[in-house]
Structures are given as structure tokens and as C-alpha cells.
Design a protein around this motif. Structure first.
Motif, PDB file in Angstrom:
ATOM      1  N   TYR A  26       0.829  -1.202   0.000  1.00 16.57           N
ATOM      2  CA  TYR A  26       0.000   0.000   0.000  1.00 16.57           C
ATOM      3  C   TYR A  26       0.865   1.253   0.000  1.00 16.57           C
ATOM      4  CZ  TYR A  26      -4.029  -2.953   0.928  1.00 16.57           C
ATOM      5  OH  TYR A  26      -5.004  -3.905   0.836  1.00 16.57           O
ATOM      6  N   ASP A  27       0.351   2.304  -0.641  1.00 14.52           N
ATOM      7  CA  ASP A  27       1.054   3.586  -0.654  1.00 14.52           C
ATOM      8  C   ASP A  27       0.818   4.360   0.635  1.00 14.52           C
ATOM      9  OD1 ASP A  27       0.064   3.659  -4.029  1.00 14.52           O
ATOM     10  OD2 ASP A  27       2.134   3.441  -3.354  1.00 14.52           O
ATOM     11  N   LEU A  28      -0.304   4.090   1.308  1.00 13.82           N
ATOM     12  CA  LEU A  28      -0.653   4.825   2.524  1.00 13.82           C
ATOM     13  C   LEU A  28      -1.611   3.984   3.359  1.00 13.82           C
ATOM     14  CD1 LEU A  28      -0.835   7.451   4.264  1.00 13.82           C
ATOM     15  CD2 LEU A  28      -2.635   8.234   2.707  1.00 13.82           C
ATOM     16  N   ILE A  29      -1.486   4.091   4.679  1.00 14.86           N
ATOM     17  CA  ILE A  29      -2.390   3.382   5.594  1.00 14.86           C
ATOM     18  C   ILE A  29      -3.018   4.385   6.553  1.00 14.86           C
ATOM     19  CG2 ILE A  29      -2.559   1.649   7.436  1.00 14.86           C
ATOM     20  CD1 ILE A  29      -0.177   0.207   6.152  1.00 14.86           C
ATOM     21  N   PHE A  30      -4.356   4.355   6.628  1.00  3.70           N
ATOM     22  CA  PHE A  30      -5.078   5.087   7.673  1.00  3.70           C
ATOM     23  C   PHE A  30      -5.383   4.109   8.799  1.00  3.70           C
ATOM     24  CE2 PHE A  30      -5.731   9.236   6.045  1.00  3.70           C
ATOM     25  CZ  PHE A  30      -5.872   9.150   4.672  1.00  3.70           C
ATOM     26  N   LEU A  31      -5.007   4.453  10.007  1.00  2.00           N
ATOM     27  CA  LEU A  31      -5.167   3.554  11.155  1.00  2.00           C
ATOM     28  C   LEU A  31      -6.010   4.264  12.211  1.00  2.00           C
ATOM     29  CD1 LEU A  31      -3.916   0.714  11.710  1.00  2.00           C
ATOM     30  CD2 LEU A  31      -2.212   1.869  13.109  1.00  2.00           C
ATOM     31  N   PHE A  32      -7.165   3.694  12.534  1.00  2.00           N
ATOM     32  CA  PHE A  32      -8.040   4.302  13.546  1.00  2.00           C
ATOM     33  C   PHE A  32      -7.782   3.652  14.902  1.00  2.00           C
ATOM     34  CE2 PHE A  32     -11.589   6.657  15.082  1.00  2.00           C
ATOM     35  CZ  PHE A  32     -12.199   5.846  16.035  1.00  2.00           C
ATOM     36  N   MET A  33      -7.687   4.476  15.940  1.00  2.00           N
ATOM     37  CA  MET A  33      -7.529   3.928  17.293  1.00  2.00           C
ATOM     38  C   MET A  33      -8.594   4.528  18.220  1.00  2.00           C
ATOM     39  SD  MET A  33      -4.222   5.741  19.068  1.00  2.00           S
ATOM     40  CE  MET A  33      -4.247   7.484  19.519  1.00  2.00           C
ATOM     41  N   GLU A  34      -9.233   3.644  18.959  1.00  2.00           N
ATOM     42  CA  GLU A  34     -10.255   4.116  19.908  1.00  2.00           C
ATOM     43  C   GLU A  34      -9.621   4.715  21.148  1.00  2.00           C
ATOM     44  OE1 GLU A  34     -13.873   1.053  18.715  1.00  2.00           O
ATOM     45  OE2 GLU A  34     -13.252   1.276  20.803  1.00  2.00           O
ATOM     46  N   ASP A  35      -8.494   4.129  21.571  1.00  2.00           N
ATOM     47  CA  ASP A  35      -7.759   4.686  22.713  1.00  2.00           C
ATOM     48  C   ASP A  35      -6.276   4.453  22.505  1.00  2.00           C
ATOM     49  OD1 ASP A  35      -6.821   2.172  24.420  1.00  2.00           O
ATOM     50  OD2 ASP A  35      -8.891   1.779  23.768  1.00  2.00           O
ATOM     51  N   SER A  36      -5.467   5.314  23.154  1.00  2.00           N
ATOM     52  CA  SER A  36      -4.019   5.253  22.944  1.00  2.00           C
ATOM     53  C   SER A  36      -3.400   3.987  23.513  1.00  2.00           C
ATOM     54  CB  SER A  36      -3.355   6.483  23.570  1.00  2.00           C
ATOM     55  OG  SER A  36      -3.671   6.569  24.955  1.00  2.00           O
ATOM     56  N   GLY A  37      -4.061   3.372  24.476  1.00  2.00           N
ATOM     57  CA  GLY A  37      -3.492   2.166  25.087  1.00  2.00           C
ATOM     58  C   GLY A  37      -3.341   1.020  24.123  1.00  2.00           C
ATOM     59  N   THR A  38      -4.308   0.858  23.205  1.00  2.04           N
ATOM     60  CA  THR A  38      -4.225  -0.223  22.205  1.00  2.04           C
ATOM     61  C   THR A  38      -3.769   0.296  20.846  1.00  2.04           C
ATOM     62  OG1 THR A  38      -6.567   0.093  21.668  1.00  2.04           O
ATOM     63  CG2 THR A  38      -6.028  -1.562  23.358  1.00  2.04           C
ATOM     64  N   GLY A  39      -4.088   1.560  20.543  1.00  2.54           N
ATOM     65  CA  GLY A  39      -3.786   2.108  19.220  1.00  2.54           C
ATOM     66  C   GLY A  39      -2.318   2.339  18.971  1.00  2.54           C
ATOM     67  N   LEU A  40      -1.587   2.879  19.957  1.00  3.52           N
ATOM     68  CA  LEU A  40      -0.168   3.176  19.746  1.00  3.52           C
ATOM     69  C   LEU A  40       0.676   1.919  19.559  1.00  3.52           C
ATOM     70  CD1 LEU A  40       0.345   6.222  22.146  1.00  3.52           C
ATOM     71  CD2 LEU A  40       0.138   6.215  19.659  1.00  3.52           C
ATOM     72  N   PRO A  41       0.464   0.838  20.364  1.00  5.46           N
ATOM     73  CA  PRO A  41       1.218  -0.401  20.105  1.00  5.46           C
ATOM     74  C   PRO A  41       0.936  -0.969  18.707  1.00  5.46           C
ATOM     75  CG  PRO A  41       0.295  -0.453  22.310  1.00  5.46           C
ATOM     76  CD  PRO A  41      -0.301   0.741  21.622  1.00  5.46           C
TER      77      PRO A  41
ATOM     78  N   LEU B 289      -2.482   8.259  11.600  1.00  5.99           N
ATOM     79  CA  LEU B 289      -3.268   7.774  12.728  1.00  5.99           C
ATOM     80  C   LEU B 289      -4.492   8.673  12.922  1.00  5.99           C
ATOM     81  CD1 LEU B 289      -3.024   5.483  14.827  1.00  5.99           C
ATOM     82  CD2 LEU B 289      -2.031   7.155  16.413  1.00  5.99           C
ATOM     83  N   ILE B 290      -5.648   8.035  13.098  1.00  3.54           N
ATOM     84  CA  ILE B 290      -6.890   8.766  13.384  1.00  3.54           C
ATOM     85  C   ILE B 290      -7.346   8.376  14.787  1.00  3.54           C
ATOM     86  CG2 ILE B 290      -9.275   9.168  12.681  1.00  3.54           C
ATOM     87  CD1 ILE B 290      -8.466   8.357   9.851  1.00  3.54           C
ATOM     88  N   GLY B 291      -7.493   9.351  15.663  1.00  2.30           N
ATOM     89  CA  GLY B 291      -7.882   9.068  17.045  1.00  2.30           C
ATOM     90  C   GLY B 291      -8.973   9.996  17.534  1.00  2.30           C
ATOM     91  N   GLN B 292      -9.517   9.648  18.708  1.00  3.96           N
ATOM     92  CA  GLN B 292     -10.585  10.451  19.298  1.00  3.96           C
ATOM     93  C   GLN B 292     -10.058  11.396  20.371  1.00  3.96           C
ATOM     94  OE1 GLN B 292     -13.162   7.136  20.449  1.00  3.96           O
ATOM     95  NE2 GLN B 292     -14.536   7.625  18.747  1.00  3.96           N
ATOM     96  N   GLU B 293      -8.786  11.247  20.722  1.00  5.30           N
ATOM     97  CA  GLU B 293      -8.198  12.073  21.763  1.00  5.30           C
ATOM     98  C   GLU B 293      -7.433  13.245  21.151  1.00  5.30           C
ATOM     99  OE1 GLU B 293      -6.823   8.032  23.895  1.00  5.30           O
ATOM    100  OE2 GLU B 293      -6.274   9.844  25.008  1.00  5.30           O
ATOM    101  N   GLU B 294      -7.575  14.410  21.764  1.00  5.22           N
ATOM    102  CA  GLU B 294      -6.887  15.604  21.267  1.00  5.22           C
ATOM    103  C   GLU B 294      -5.760  16.028  22.193  1.00  5.22           C
ATOM    104  OE1 GLU B 294      -9.293  18.779  19.431  1.00  5.22           O
ATOM    105  OE2 GLU B 294     -11.040  17.654  20.125  1.00  5.22           O
ATOM    106  N   LYS B 295      -5.406  15.190  23.154  1.00  5.84           N
ATOM    107  CA  LYS B 295      -4.365  15.555  24.104  1.00  5.84           C
ATOM    108  C   LYS B 295      -3.024  15.700  23.388  1.00  5.84           C
ATOM    109  CE  LYS B 295      -6.564  12.988  27.881  1.00  5.84           C
ATOM    110  NZ  LYS B 295      -6.403  11.868  28.837  1.00  5.84           N
ATOM    111  N   PRO B 296      -2.284  16.782  23.646  1.00  6.68           N
ATOM    112  CA  PRO B 296      -0.989  16.991  22.984  1.00  6.68           C
ATOM    113  C   PRO B 296      -0.012  15.845  23.192  1.00  6.68           C
ATOM    114  CG  PRO B 296      -1.696  18.993  24.081  1.00  6.68           C
ATOM    115  CD  PRO B 296      -2.650  17.930  24.501  1.00  6.68           C
TER     116      PRO B 296
END
Length: 455
Positions: A45-60, A76-83
Motif C-alpha cells: 500500500y502507498d498509505l495506511i489510515f489507522l483508527f484507534m479508539e484509545d491510545s493504550g491499544t492504538g499506539l502499540p 493515525l486517526i484518534g478520538q483524543e486531542e491531548k498533545p
């Protein structure tokens, strides 16, 4: 068309991502870690969009994907806006971080910036030193009628996407003009990659062109991206294409026709949208008749043919080129040299320049280094005396020892000039061993600034 994998994207975002990218990309949606693993193993693939519901499982998961595909950008697409989450995502290898829900415009901008970033990284990785490129056709030195016709044709060719075949003797500027074509084409914002097929051993050339997977052969300790992949979206210049083996010609033909290939040791089909410019100093129709070049490949690369004339056929270009190289080397070497004596100009005009522009550049560089005055004299041009037609007077002559020595030195200088000062090639031309030639070079005190021991 780009290929994009969208993993675990909420269904309410499907419409936005399709509206943003459907006209330029094939998008594959998938859910579940097993399905994701299968996609990563079986497709490129040329590009991957990866959705994560929370950083605990999404970042690994992000780190695992980046480790598996280090050369594929991941957004990465997430629901958290924390810096701190955004910073951690970028540190983990994400090209960008988008906050759900994502608008059509945000998808478009993020994708475009990611592809631009990827193209830039590929080009920087390839460019190990500054390239000599003229970016505009108007800046190319072309005063002779033949070169004016060549440039007019290349300007037309640059606007198309068809394959170009540039022929001409060594040193006529094939590589130089390929860059000018690229930077005046619709692909000018994408990578321009050059490879000299004659300089790479046959067993390594396939890997150089198409890349290899980790473990493909003994020394393949990591994945390597090949030149076709690096040039994706841009232009690949294949210099000395006539030197490629018949086996590799078959694989090259497939890439040109289908725009896809596999890395050495891999089974993933990789698609690369690449414009190819090929060049050779060989007579390819003659090579075809000898069974050394595929006829179907020749017709495939000979869509837009152009021949570069020898330097001796460009008399109106000769002195402007000499002055150009003088200015270039005087600036880079910090020299006060500003021009040529009248005798030097006359010698430059009359010499046949068998090594063409490359020989002229080397000659001027050497002269700038050696010259202590502001004008280059004939003694520092060091051009070999060209032999004219001999007339048999009917009376045998017995030249003295000094003339024999002079003739031998002149013969060696001629061979070195014609072989662009590569001693091994000059030795072969003279029919002596490299060791014997090296002995004579030392004996006559012949030097050249490009030889390693003289640097």
C-alpha cells in the motif's frame, strides 16, 4: 492510482474518505487484527489510515505496523486531542495525526502532504551528492543548429508521459539533459532518480532496480527499496540500458508494460507509476541482430527517440561551453583564471574532442588547476596532438631516440584522453597490461587531477 488501506475506520467516515480520495486512489477498508495482518502480508500500500479508539491499544498497533512496513506512511486517526497523545503518535512513526471525525478537506490535505513528504524522503535518500542539472531549457548551451533541433524536440517530449530513448556517444550530455526533461515535465514535483546500469554488477542490478526483501540473499539484512519504488510518481533515468542482461531485460519490459514488479525475494506485487528515460551509446538495432538486446524492449523504449550529436558537430557551442566550465571551476576552486589565450581558443576549436563534453570539462578543470595566470595557455590545456593523414615520401626515416620517446608519450596521452583518463581502459586500447601502462605513466610523469593519488 494510489493504493490506500483504511483500518477500523468508523462507517460514518467512509463517505468523507471516499469523497476526498476516490478519484485518485483505490481504497480498501478492513477490520480486525487478523484481517489487517493478512492485508499487510499480501499487498503493498502507498498509505495506511489507522483508527484507534484509545491510545493504550492504538499506539502499540501503530508501532507494529511501522515496524512491519517501515517505508509505508501511516496516518493515525484518534478520538483524543491531548498533545501528549499526538506527540507520542508522531514519535511512534505516524506521518500525521487526525482527530475523529475527519472532514473531506482534512483527508485531502493530510494525504497530499504525506505523499509529498514520502517523495521528498525518497529523493533525499537517493541523492548522495549535488547533481549537475539545468532546470530550464533556455539555460542549456545550444547554439548549433543540431542542438537547437534536439532541445526543441525534448521540450515537446517533456510535456508527455511517454518513454524517451536518448542515444549518442559517451560524454554528449545524455544524463544532463534527462534532468532538464524531468524538471520541465508534469512530474517535476516528484522524484528524479538516476541509475547507471553499466556501473553495477549484473547480480546486484536487479536488487538496485526493484529492491529486495530482508533475507532475500546472504547480505540482505534489511528491506531495501529499489529505484523504481523510489521514483514512484516521478522519473527514472536508466543510463547505459544497452548493458542490461537479457534476463533482466525481460523483467524491465514487464515493468514498462504493466507498471508493476516484485522485490527480489518477495511475492508482493508493487505498483509504481514511473516515467522512464533510457540512454545508451550502443547501436541497439545492431545489438538486437547479435541477440544481445530484446527487440520488443527496444520498441517499448524507442517511443520518443532522440540522438545527441558529438561535440565536434556543435562548433557554435564549443567556446561557450569552454567558458562555462572555466567559470564553474574557477569559482569552485577559488582561481583567478578568467579566460583563454588566443592560441588556446584556436586549439580548442580545432581539436576533435573524442570524449565530448565530459572530456572538455575535465580538460578545463585541469587547466584551471594548473594555470597561474589569468588566461589559460596551451601548455596547461595539455591537449594531445592529433595525427593527420601521413604522406609516404618514399624515403625511409630513422627518428632519433628523443622522437621515439615523444611519440610513445603522445600515444599514451591520446589513449588516456579518449578513455577519459581511466588507465585500465587506456591499457586495453593500447594492447598492454595496466601494470605496464602504469610504469610508463610514472616514467613520463603523466598526471591527472582526478586520479586518486593526485587529489
Amino acid at each position: 492510482m494510489y493504493t490506500i488501506l483504511a483500518y477500523a475506520i468508523p462507517e460514518e467516515s467512509h463517505q468523507n474518505i471516499r469523497r476526498a480520495l476516490d478519484d485518485r486512489a483505490k481504497i480498501t477498508f478492513c477490520y480486525g487484527s487478523e484481517k489487517l495482518l493478512g492485508e499487510l502480508k499480501g499487498n503493498e500500500y502507498d498509505l495506511i489510515f489507522l483508527f484507534m479508539e484509545d491510545s493504550g491499544t492504538g499506539l502499540p498497533l501503530l508501532e507494529d505496523v511501522v515496524q512491519r512496513l517501515p517505508h509505508t506512511p501511516v496516518i493515525l486517526i484518534g478520538q483524543e486531542e491531548k498533545p501528549e497523545v499526538v506527540v507520542q503518535a508522531l514519535k511512534s512513526g505516524a506521518y500525521d495525526y487526525l482527530v475523529h471525525p475527519v472532514s473531506v478537506t482534512r483527508f485531502e490535505v493530510a494525504t497530499e502532504k504525506t505523499f509529498e513528504n514520502k517523495a521528498l524522503r525518497n529523493e533525499i535518500a537517493y541523492l548522495r551528492h549535488k547533481q549537475d542539472i539545468v532546470y530550464h531549457f533556455n539555460d542549456v548551451i545550444a547554439f548549433s543548429p543540431g542542438m537547437k533541433v534536439v532541445l526543441k524536440s525534448l521540450e515537446k517530449f517533456a510535456k508527455t508521459d511517454s518513454t524517451i530513448l536518448i542515444t549518442g556517444a559517451t560524454g554528449t550530455g545524455k544524463s544532463f539533459l534527462s534532468g532538464t526533461v524531468h524538471y520541465n515535465s508534469p512530474r517535476k514535483q516528484k522524484p528524479f532518480i538516476k541509475i547507471n546500469c553499466a556501473n553495477i554488477p549484473e547480480d546486484l542490478l536487479e536488487s538496485e532496480l526493484f529492491g529486495h526483501e530482508k533475507g532475500a540473499f546472504t547480505s540482505a539484512d534489511k528491506l531495501r527499496v529499489g529505484r523504481f519504488e523510489q521514483a514512484s510518481g516521478g522519473t527514472l533515468f536508466l543510463d547505459e540500458i544497452g548493458e542490461i542482461s537479457l534476463g533482466l531485460q525481460t523483467k524491465l519490459l514487464r515493468v514498462l508494460e504493466e507498471k508493476c514488479f516484485e522485490r527480489v525475494g518477495g511475492n508482493k506485487t508493487i505498483y509504481a507509476d514511473v516515467r522512464v528515460i533510457a540512454a545508451t551509446n550502443k547501436d541497439l538495432p545492431e545489438q538486437i541482430s547479435k541477440g544481445k538486446f530484446r527487440e520488443d524492449l527496444y520498441y517499448r523504449i524507442n517511443v520518443l527517440p532522440i540522438r545527441l550529436p558529438d561535440l565536434r558537430e556543435r562548433q557554435q557551442c564549443l567556446l561557450p561551453l569552454a567558458q562555462y566550465f572555466l567559470n564553474k571551476y574557477a569559482t569552485s576552486l577559488g582561481s583567478d583564471v578568467q579566460g583563454f589565450t588566443d592560441k588556446s581558443l584556436e586549439q580548442i576549436r580545432k581539436y576533435r574532442w573524442p570524449g565530448n563534453i565530459r572530456q572538455l570539462a575535465n580538460t578545463i578543470e585541469r587547466a584551471v588547476i594548473l594555470e597561474d595566470d589569468v588566461l589559460i595557455d596551451t601548455s596547461n590545456l595539455s591537449l594531445p596532438v592529433e595525427k593527420g593523414p601521413t604522406v609516404d615520401s618514399g624515403t625511409p626515416t630513422l627518428p632519433g631516440k628523443s622522437s621515439l620517446v615523444d611519440q610513445e608519450k603522445e600515444l599514451i596521452l591520446n589513449a588516456l584522453e579518449e578513455c577519459l583518463w581511466v588507465q585500465k581502459n587506456a591499457a586495453a586500447k593500447l594492447g598492454v597490461s595496466p601494470r605496464a601502462l602504469n610504469y610508463k605513466v610514472k616514467k613520463f610523469g603523466i598526471t591527472h587531477p582526478n586520479w586518486r593519488k593526485h587529489r
